[in-house]
Design a protein around this motif. Structure first.
Motif, mmCIF file in Angstrom:
data_model
loop_
_atom_site.group_PDB
_atom_site.id
_atom_site.type_symbol
_atom_site.label_atom_id
_atom_site.label_comp_id
_atom_site.label_asym_id
_atom_site.label_seq_id
_atom_site.Cartn_x
_atom_site.Cartn_y
_atom_site.Cartn_z
ATOM 1 N N LYS A 154 -21.657 -18.755 13.993
ATOM 2 C CA LYS A 154 -22.961 -19.306 14.343
ATOM 3 C C LYS A 154 -24.148 -18.614 13.650
ATOM 4 C CE LYS A 154 -20.804 -21.991 17.347
ATOM 5 N NZ LYS A 154 -19.384 -21.811 17.082
ATOM 6 N N CYS A 193 -26.571 -16.513 14.601
ATOM 7 C CA CYS A 193 -27.894 -16.400 15.224
ATOM 8 C C CYS A 193 -28.600 -15.228 14.536
ATOM 9 C CB CYS A 193 -27.770 -16.145 16.720
ATOM 10 S SG CYS A 193 -26.800 -17.418 17.547
ATOM 11 N N TYR A 209 -30.516 -12.818 15.236
ATOM 12 C CA TYR A 209 -30.648 -11.467 15.808
ATOM 13 C C TYR A 209 -29.304 -10.760 15.975
ATOM 14 C CZ TYR A 209 -29.204 -14.295 19.725
ATOM 15 O OH TYR A 209 -28.506 -15.180 20.499
ATOM 16 N N VAL A 243 -22.661 -9.945 15.355
ATOM 17 C CA VAL A 243 -21.247 -10.280 15.587
ATOM 18 C C VAL A 243 -20.551 -11.002 14.418
ATOM 19 C CG1 VAL A 243 -19.711 -11.711 17.027
ATOM 20 C CG2 VAL A 243 -21.319 -10.122 18.094
ATOM 21 N N GLN A 294 -16.000 -14.866 21.745
ATOM 22 C CA GLN A 294 -17.449 -14.874 21.523
ATOM 23 C C GLN A 294 -18.015 -16.234 21.918
ATOM 24 O OE1 GLN A 294 -15.659 -12.929 19.251
ATOM 25 N NE2 GLN A 294 -16.643 -11.075 19.994
ATOM 26 N N ASN A 295 -17.291 -17.297 21.571
ATOM 27 C CA ASN A 295 -17.685 -18.653 21.979
ATOM 28 C C ASN A 295 -16.411 -19.422 22.303
ATOM 29 O OD1 ASN A 295 -20.590 -18.571 21.422
ATOM 30 N ND2 ASN A 295 -19.920 -18.306 19.317
ATOM 31 N N PHE A 308 -20.891 -21.530 24.230
ATOM 32 C CA PHE A 308 -22.014 -21.718 23.307
ATOM 33 C C PHE A 308 -22.665 -23.066 23.626
ATOM 34 C CE2 PHE A 308 -23.745 -22.796 19.026
ATOM 35 C CZ PHE A 308 -24.646 -21.744 18.961
ATOM 36 N N ARG A 338 -30.393 -20.831 16.820
ATOM 37 C CA ARG A 338 -29.392 -21.038 17.861
ATOM 38 C C ARG A 338 -28.687 -22.389 17.750
ATOM 39 N NH1 ARG A 338 -26.680 -17.929 20.919
ATOM 40 N NH2 ARG A 338 -26.941 -19.154 22.801
#
Ligand code: SF4
Length: 438
Positions: free
Chosen positions: A145, A147, A149, A152, A187-188, A230, A269
């Motif tokens: 993904k 994101c 910030y 991961v 994580q998702n 997610f 996001r």
């Protein structure tokens, strides 16, 4: 995920003939499993390495660093902390015994940041699990993904889903071994996309994750929870699966991060506030009450007072059962670290406190609603606060304490709630009731 990784590393080591030392002081090898989600956790590991080195002076153990810090920092760890012998990346857990052997054989800087083996070994032995009643079952690892910030995707690599039959077989085995609850983790989790869908029944248009949920529910495992979801990949078929199967517990963790479309875009996001609210509506409209929890970052670069007010409004609208609120801090190596961290510390603190106050108020109302109701609780052990109380989690993932004895550990019992506290519920056990449902 880190607890699950530690369980897996301990299993690989015990299979190779090692056993866990009673104390850190008695260990021949000390391995730090590290997290790098927050920069502070990363600094902490170096302090801990220094501590071990100083009190074990003259009889130093072999020291290894595994996990996300190892993957990200690589060989620089050896320069930063010369007493470290091994750096074990996030995809090298299965090779841990071989790496220790190399270090024991005299190799000075043993480094493995390589890819996963073609056939990862996910097996975890019962003795290495963190609880005899609750087991973590990873179903997907990594993240695609990005994101802005978050570190991961760089530390954990791209998403990789485990095979259906492997997961279902593991849950069946856990059920046979007496586990009462599994957490499907990743994580998702709802981005689950295995190479083959073999083993998953076809439901029209259903996503692989909801089909997996149904397959895992069909194993007869008593309680099944899953985290983290997610938002963009959270489709209503997940709620449908939960409504169909009582053993899919009534709790969804759906991180929103911000209530402002502008900030969500800057965070990359991949969802807007309206998309998110549609998903929340589906959860709230389910046939039984599903608890909703979230993660929120305040003070992301560029966040104005108006953006923050949008977040307050969203929290008000979503009525979360609980929320993890974080003040933004720059994570080196992420795209957001190139942005100016322009929300002052004082502003971040003020926003954090305002949001926390609002959430606490909402939570008070939600928790108070449980008073007089019965919940089903998996008893996990004695309460840390009182020897007369037992503690566990409800299927809606609330901490519930009640008067009881040790013999109840591992059982699922009905508890009538008498009192709501800030982050937990207190009640009395209802005997003779069927320990089923929420
Ligand atoms: S979805 Fe975003 S926040 Fe979550 S692990 Fe992936 S990059 Fe990080």
């Amino acid at each position: 995920m880190n607890v699950a990784d530690t369980e897996r590393a301990a299993t690989r080591l015990s299979e190779a003939g090692y056993h866990l030392a009673e104390t850190e002081d008695a260990a021949d090898v000390v391995i730090f499993n590290t997290c790098s989600v927050r920069a502070r956790a990363e600094q902490k590991v170096f302090t801990r390495i220094g501590e071990v080195r100083s009190y074990r002076k003259g009889r130093e153990p072999l020291i290894g660093v595994m996990g996300c810090v190892a993957q990200l920092e690589g060989a620089t760890i050896f320069d930063h902390a010369p007493s470290v012998n091994m750096v074990i990346g996030t995809r090298a857990t299965d090779r841990l015994p071989a790496l220790i052997e190399r270090a024991m054989g005299g190799e000075r800087r043993t480094l493995d940041l390589g890819e996963r083996d073609a056939e990862d070994n996910w097996n975890v032995s019962t003795v290495e699990r963190h609880s005899p009643y609750v087991a973590f079952v990873p179903i997907i690892e990594g993240c695609n993904k990005f994101c802005t910030y978050c570190i991961v995707p760089y530390s954990r690599g791209r998403e990789r889903s485990r095979r259906v039959y492997e997961i279902v077989r593991e849950v069946k085995r856990l059920r046979d071994e007496g586990y009462r609850e599994v957490h499907l983790i990743g994580q998702n989790v709802n981005s689950y996309r295995p190479k083959s869908l073999e083993g998953l029944e076809d439901y029209q248009g259903a996503t692989p994750f909801s089909r997996l949920l149904r397959a895992v529910a069909a194993t007869g495992m008593e309680r099944i929870k899953f985290t983290t979801s997610f938002p963009r990949d959270f489709h209503t078929d997940i709620v449908a699966a939960m409504e169909e199967h009582w053993n899919l517990c009534d709790w969804v963790h759906l991180p929103v991060q911000s209530g402002s479309d502008r900030i969500l875009r800057a965070m990359r996001r991949g969802h807007k506030v309206s998309d998110y609210l549609r998903r929340v509506e589906a959860i709230k409209n389910a046939g039984r009450r599903i608890a909703l929890t979230t993660d929120i970052i305040v003070g992301f670069p560029g966040e104005t007072e108006e953006d923050f007010e949008d977040t307050m409004r969203l929290v008000e609208a979503c009525q979360y059962d609980s929320a993890y609120i974080f003040k933004y801090s720059t994570r080196p190596g992420t795209p957001a670290s190139k942005l100016s961290d322009d929300v002052t510390g004082a502003e971040k603190t003020a926003r954090f406190l305002a949001l926390e106050r609002l959430q606490r108020e909402i939570q008070r109302g939600i928790y108070a609603n449980y008073v007089g109701r019965e919940v089903s609780v998996l008893v996990e052990g004695e309460s840390a606060k009182s020897a007369e109380d037992m503690t566990g989690h409800s299927s809606c993932h609330k901490v519930v304490n009640f008067k009881g004895n040790k013999e109840l550990a591992g059982k699922v019992v009905r508890v009538r709630i008498l009192e709501a506290k800030t982050n937990s519920l207190y009640g009395e056990m209802v005997t003779g009731a069927k320990a089923h449902t929420a």
